[in-house]
Design a protein around this motif. Structure first.
Motif, mmCIF file in Angstrom:
data_model
loop_
_atom_site.group_PDB
_atom_site.id
_atom_site.type_symbol
_atom_site.label_atom_id
_atom_site.label_comp_id
_atom_site.label_asym_id
_atom_site.label_seq_id
_atom_site.Cartn_x
_atom_site.Cartn_y
_atom_site.Cartn_z
ATOM 1 N N ASP A 1 0.814 -1.222 0.000
ATOM 2 C CA ASP A 1 0.000 0.000 0.000
ATOM 3 C C ASP A 1 0.845 1.270 0.000
ATOM 4 O OD1 ASP A 1 -2.499 1.096 -0.190
ATOM 5 O OD2 ASP A 1 -2.902 1.136 1.955
ATOM 6 N N ASP A 2 2.058 1.203 -0.529
ATOM 7 C CA ASP A 2 2.915 2.396 -0.515
ATOM 8 C C ASP A 2 3.608 2.621 -1.857
ATOM 9 O OD1 ASP A 2 4.715 0.327 -0.537
ATOM 10 O OD2 ASP A 2 5.888 1.012 1.181
ATOM 11 N N GLY A 3 2.989 2.140 -2.941
ATOM 12 C CA GLY A 3 3.580 2.326 -4.256
ATOM 13 C C GLY A 3 3.340 3.720 -4.795
ATOM 14 N N PRO A 4 3.812 3.981 -6.005
ATOM 15 C CA PRO A 4 3.634 5.305 -6.609
ATOM 16 C C PRO A 4 2.160 5.660 -6.753
ATOM 17 C CG PRO A 4 5.223 3.994 -7.845
ATOM 18 C CD PRO A 4 4.588 3.077 -6.864
ATOM 19 N N ARG A 5 1.853 6.932 -6.537
ATOM 20 C CA ARG A 5 0.480 7.400 -6.672
ATOM 21 C C ARG A 5 0.177 7.703 -8.134
ATOM 22 N NH1 ARG A 5 -1.837 8.850 -1.778
ATOM 23 N NH2 ARG A 5 -3.733 8.792 -3.026
ATOM 24 N N ALA A 6 -1.095 7.575 -8.494
ATOM 25 C CA ALA A 6 -1.550 7.911 -9.841
ATOM 26 C C ALA A 6 -2.633 8.973 -9.733
ATOM 27 C CB ALA A 6 -2.088 6.672 -10.558
ATOM 28 N N GLY A 7 -2.783 9.749 -10.797
ATOM 29 C CA GLY A 7 -3.773 10.815 -10.796
ATOM 30 C C GLY A 7 -5.166 10.310 -11.112
ATOM 31 N N LEU A 8 -6.158 11.116 -10.791
ATOM 32 C CA LEU A 8 -7.543 10.732 -11.046
ATOM 33 C C LEU A 8 -7.849 10.597 -12.532
ATOM 34 C CD1 LEU A 8 -9.509 12.880 -8.432
ATOM 35 C CD2 LEU A 8 -9.263 10.399 -8.469
ATOM 36 N N GLU A 9 -6.988 11.163 -13.383
ATOM 37 C CA GLU A 9 -7.260 11.059 -14.814
ATOM 38 C C GLU A 9 -7.208 9.608 -15.293
ATOM 39 O OE1 GLU A 9 -2.883 11.714 -14.183
ATOM 40 O OE2 GLU A 9 -4.741 12.673 -13.504
ATOM 41 N N THR A 10 -6.488 8.748 -14.564
ATOM 42 C CA THR A 10 -6.439 7.338 -14.954
ATOM 43 C C THR A 10 -7.740 6.616 -14.640
ATOM 44 O OG1 THR A 10 -5.484 6.707 -12.815
ATOM 45 C CG2 THR A 10 -3.958 7.265 -14.582
ATOM 46 N N LEU A 11 -8.630 7.277 -13.907
ATOM 47 C CA LEU A 11 -9.936 6.680 -13.621
ATOM 48 C C LEU A 11 -10.811 6.630 -14.864
ATOM 49 C CD1 LEU A 11 -12.095 5.705 -11.540
ATOM 50 C CD2 LEU A 11 -12.642 8.109 -11.143
ATOM 51 N N LEU A 12 -10.549 7.507 -15.818
ATOM 52 C CA LEU A 12 -11.416 7.635 -16.985
ATOM 53 C C LEU A 12 -11.068 6.607 -18.057
ATOM 54 C CD1 LEU A 12 -11.489 11.530 -17.212
ATOM 55 C CD2 LEU A 12 -13.137 10.013 -16.109
ATOM 56 N N CYS A 13 -11.078 5.337 -17.680
ATOM 57 C CA CYS A 13 -10.877 4.268 -18.649
ATOM 58 C C CYS A 13 -12.222 3.577 -18.871
ATOM 59 C CB CYS A 13 -9.829 3.277 -18.154
ATOM 60 S SG CYS A 13 -10.299 2.355 -16.677
ATOM 61 N N PRO A 14 -12.412 2.930 -20.012
ATOM 62 C CA PRO A 14 -13.724 2.346 -20.321
ATOM 63 C C PRO A 14 -14.234 1.389 -19.247
ATOM 64 C CG PRO A 14 -12.342 2.382 -22.272
ATOM 65 C CD PRO A 14 -11.472 2.805 -21.130
ATOM 66 N N ARG A 15 -13.335 0.581 -18.678
ATOM 67 C CA ARG A 15 -13.791 -0.390 -17.669
ATOM 68 C C ARG A 15 -14.366 0.312 -16.447
ATOM 69 N NH1 ARG A 15 -16.307 -2.884 -15.183
ATOM 70 N NH2 ARG A 15 -15.988 -4.810 -14.021
ATOM 71 N N ASP A 16 -13.692 1.339 -15.976
ATOM 72 C CA ASP A 16 -14.166 2.048 -14.791
ATOM 73 C C ASP A 16 -15.429 2.856 -15.088
ATOM 74 O OD1 ASP A 16 -12.040 1.006 -13.390
ATOM 75 O OD2 ASP A 16 -10.779 2.767 -13.644
#
Length: 316
Positions: free
Chosen positions: A60-75
């Motif tokens: 639970d301490d890996g690199p953070r990602a931005g919310l823009e990666t949420l906008l994928c078709p699956r999600d």
């Protein structure tokens, strides 16, 4: 004799305590290397060599990602299912049952089925789901069981709703549903019990949460068993005796699928580093289960208590 060389002294055997100490140290070092390999750590214990998703899943301490990666078709497909489910939950809490409510359930069936199929596609196409974790801690097991669970719920709901009127496959399909429901509940607990020492603290937490979420599927087994054993005539009789039983069963099945899909969305966000599991994903998972499953189910029973059966329907 003076001046003669003495023969070299023979090496003495180490004492038993020293031998045990040396053996214990060696075994400890070997076990440490095995443990590091089990979680993918470098020989020096560093986590930097881990892939970001794996590091997030393990520690639970890996690199953070931005919310823009949420906008994928699956999600986005999952969000559509959840938002539509929220509409059903709000109507349930408000007691708004009628033709519109039935239409919402039918639409939710379609969205749930699409999400289940999307999870299957993700399972086949995403190479990052391959890992070396034991049991249900393996990502492919998590995604595979969740996809099968949602599809099993969709089939059972569609069957009870009359969308799938053909009863030819009731017995094998109901048996498959029960197997999936039980695996989703018992698999995480069995993994935690059998591989407790190999799991990280975060994985232990995730296994407990996954097992708890899967418990509702054990309740769904009652519908599947009754349908397989007693057949369509039983379900027709139940609907005659309790007019709102079909609506109750269909909606509670959908609520369970919504809760699981919400948890899987949070799982995907956690492994990508958008959310932290312990700080956000787990609390939000509990909140979504409460809001999308428990509260509307209680409201459904409260509004229609006189027109449904909680237990007697399985014995008619």
């Amino acid at each position: 004799m003076p001046g003669c060389l003495r023969p070299p002294a023979l090496p003495t055997k180490p004492s038993l305590p020293r031998a045990l100490l040396a053996g214990g140290v060696g075994a400890g070092l070997w076990l440490a290397r095995v443990a590091r390999r089990a979680v993918g750590l470098a020989p020096d214990g560093s986590r930097e060599a881990l892939a970001p998703a794996k590091r997030n899943l393990l520690f639970d301490d890996g690199p953070r990602a931005g919310l823009e990666t949420l906008l994928c078709p699956r999600d986005l497909l999952c969000l559509a299912f959840l938002l539509h489910g929220l509409v059903i939950a709000l109507n349930t809490v408000a007691g708004n049952f009628g033709p519109e409510y039935d239409a919402l359930i039918r639409t939710s069936l379609c969205l749930g089925g699409l999400n289940g199929l999307a999870s299957v596609a993700e399972l086949v196409l995403d190479p990052t789901l391959y890992d070396d974790r034991p049991g249900v801690a393996h990502e492919r097991w998590i995604f595979g069981l969740s996809a099968a669970w949602v599809l099993a719920v969709v089939w059972l709901c569609a069957r009870l709703a009359g969308v799938l009127p053909d009863a030819a496959f009731d017995v094998p399909a109901s048996a498959a549903c029960c197997a999936v429901f039980l695996a989703m509940n018992l698999g995480p607990w069995a993994t935690a019990w059998a591989f407790w020492q190999e799991l990280t603290d975060l994985e232990r937490l995730r296994m407990r949460g996954l097992g708890a979420c899967g418990f509702v599927g054990v309740i769904y087994c009652l519908d599947a068993i009754a349908l397989a054993y007693k057949g369509p005539a039983w379900w027709s009789k139940v609907q005659t005796l309790w007019p709102m039983q079909a609506t109750c069963e269909e909606s509670t099945l959908i609520f369970g699928a919504l809760a699981l899909e919400a948890c899987m969305l949070l799982h995907r966000l956690g492994r990508r580093g958008i959310l932290r599991f312990q700080q956000a994903a787990v609390p939000l998972g509990l909140a979504s289960s409460l809001g999308l499953a428990i509260v509307p189910t209680v409201a459904q029973v409260a509004w229609n208590y006189d027109q449904i059966s909680l237990f007697d329907a399985y014995f008619v």
